[in-house]
Write a protein that holds these residues in place. Structure first.
Motif, mmCIF file in Angstrom:
data_model
loop_
_atom_site.group_PDB
_atom_site.id
_atom_site.type_symbol
_atom_site.label_atom_id
_atom_site.label_comp_id
_atom_site.label_asym_id
_atom_site.label_seq_id
_atom_site.Cartn_x
_atom_site.Cartn_y
_atom_site.Cartn_z
ATOM 1 N N UNK A 7 64.599 -25.505 48.434
ATOM 2 C CA UNK A 7 65.161 -24.935 47.214
ATOM 3 C C UNK A 7 64.635 -23.518 47.004
ATOM 4 N N UNK A 8 65.552 -22.586 46.737
ATOM 5 C CA UNK A 8 65.174 -21.223 46.356
ATOM 6 C C UNK A 8 64.870 -21.243 44.856
ATOM 7 N N UNK A 9 63.607 -21.004 44.516
ATOM 8 C CA UNK A 9 63.194 -21.065 43.114
ATOM 9 C C UNK A 9 63.332 -19.723 42.407
ATOM 10 N N UNK A 10 63.744 -18.691 43.130
ATOM 11 C CA UNK A 10 63.801 -17.366 42.543
ATOM 12 C C UNK A 10 62.424 -16.710 42.553
ATOM 13 N N UNK A 11 62.379 -15.449 42.148
ATOM 14 C CA UNK A 11 61.121 -14.704 42.073
ATOM 15 C C UNK A 11 60.420 -14.635 43.429
ATOM 16 N N UNK A 12 61.210 -14.684 44.505
ATOM 17 C CA UNK A 12 60.642 -14.592 45.844
ATOM 18 C C UNK A 12 60.046 -15.877 46.366
ATOM 19 N N UNK A 32 53.024 -10.512 41.768
ATOM 20 C CA UNK A 32 52.665 -10.485 43.188
ATOM 21 C C UNK A 32 53.861 -10.028 44.019
ATOM 22 N N UNK A 33 53.607 -9.256 45.090
ATOM 23 C CA UNK A 33 54.704 -8.707 45.887
ATOM 24 C C UNK A 33 55.207 -9.689 46.937
ATOM 25 N N UNK A 34 56.447 -9.509 47.353
ATOM 26 C CA UNK A 34 56.958 -10.227 48.516
ATOM 27 C C UNK A 34 57.339 -11.666 48.254
#
Length: 225
Positions: free
Chosen positions: A125-130, A78-80
């Motif tokens: 928390x930034x989980x990565x993968x957007x 998925x984008x974004x």
């Protein structure tokens, strides 16, 4: 984070069970399969994913539901950006969360940022993968009405309505509806009559559908207007 952490018993190996509510955090049979059936399929995911999609949840627990959603997001390409918000009254301690999630080794790479952030005391928390996640601690009956966000999909995953009725009351279901985008959805493992009525009275179009495993039925809902 607050001092009122979840108090746990461990059964069937590494399935955490809430002592306060005498209810497991996920299925003894297969917690990951249950999450995919109830919360992903119940919200027509990953088909609805788009840039800026927002998932909200009542009951963060082990973090399994959000990680399963992130796994679906990543697999779908998925984008974004993906936004994840969860409301939790009794957060788990980091070591308990790590033990519970270790039962799902396929999610280990996705779980690493969550566990690191959680151990550091972070609620955003930034989980990565957007994907960006926020866990809002405290009683959802107080925190959700004050929330400024709007969700495209809800995971309603409180403990059993018979054991934790406060998280399924009509006023809270109304708050869920009020924080749902038009065309947004909600899904829950329970088919309890008062929960379905509360969702319907709030404004959702409510449907009872086949549940997971030994649970004959579950509930899905959509905000049409």
């Amino acid at each position: 984070m607050q001092d009122q952490y979840a108090k746990l018993d461990w059964q069937a190996g590494d399935v955490p069970v809430s002592i306060r509510f005498n209810d497991p955090y996920f299925s003894f049979e297969d917690g990951l399969a249950e999450t995919r059936h109830v919360f992903l399929q119940g919200n027509a995911l990953p088909d609805r994913f788009c840039d800026g999609f927002h998932i909200a949840e009542l009951g963060f627990g082990t973090g399994l539901n959000m990680l399963t959603a992130l796994d679906a997001w990543q697999t779908a390409g998925a984008p974004g950006r993906l936004h994840l918000t969860s409301f939790e009254a009794y957060p788990m301690r980091a070591d308990d969360m790590a033990r519970a999630l270790a039962a799902h080794p396929g999610l280990a790479a996705l779980a690493a940022p969550l566990l690191a952030g959680w151990a550091a005391g972070a609620c955003r928390i930034d989980l990565g993968h957007g994907a960006q996640m926020e866990v809002i601690t405290g009683d959802a009956r107080q925190t959700l009405p004050r929330w400024r966000g709007v969700a495209d999909a809800w995971f309603l995953d409180g403990f059993s309505p018979a054991k934790n009725p406060e998280l399924w009351q009509p006023d809270l279901m109304q708050a869920v509806f009020d924080h749902t985008a038009r065309g947004g959805t909600a899904a829950t493992y329970t088919a309890a009559g008062f929960v379905r009525r509360g969702l319907a009275d709030a404004g959702f179009d409510v449907t009872r559908v086949p549940g997971y495993g030994r649970k004959k039925h579950m509930t899905v809902a959509e905000r049409i207007k």
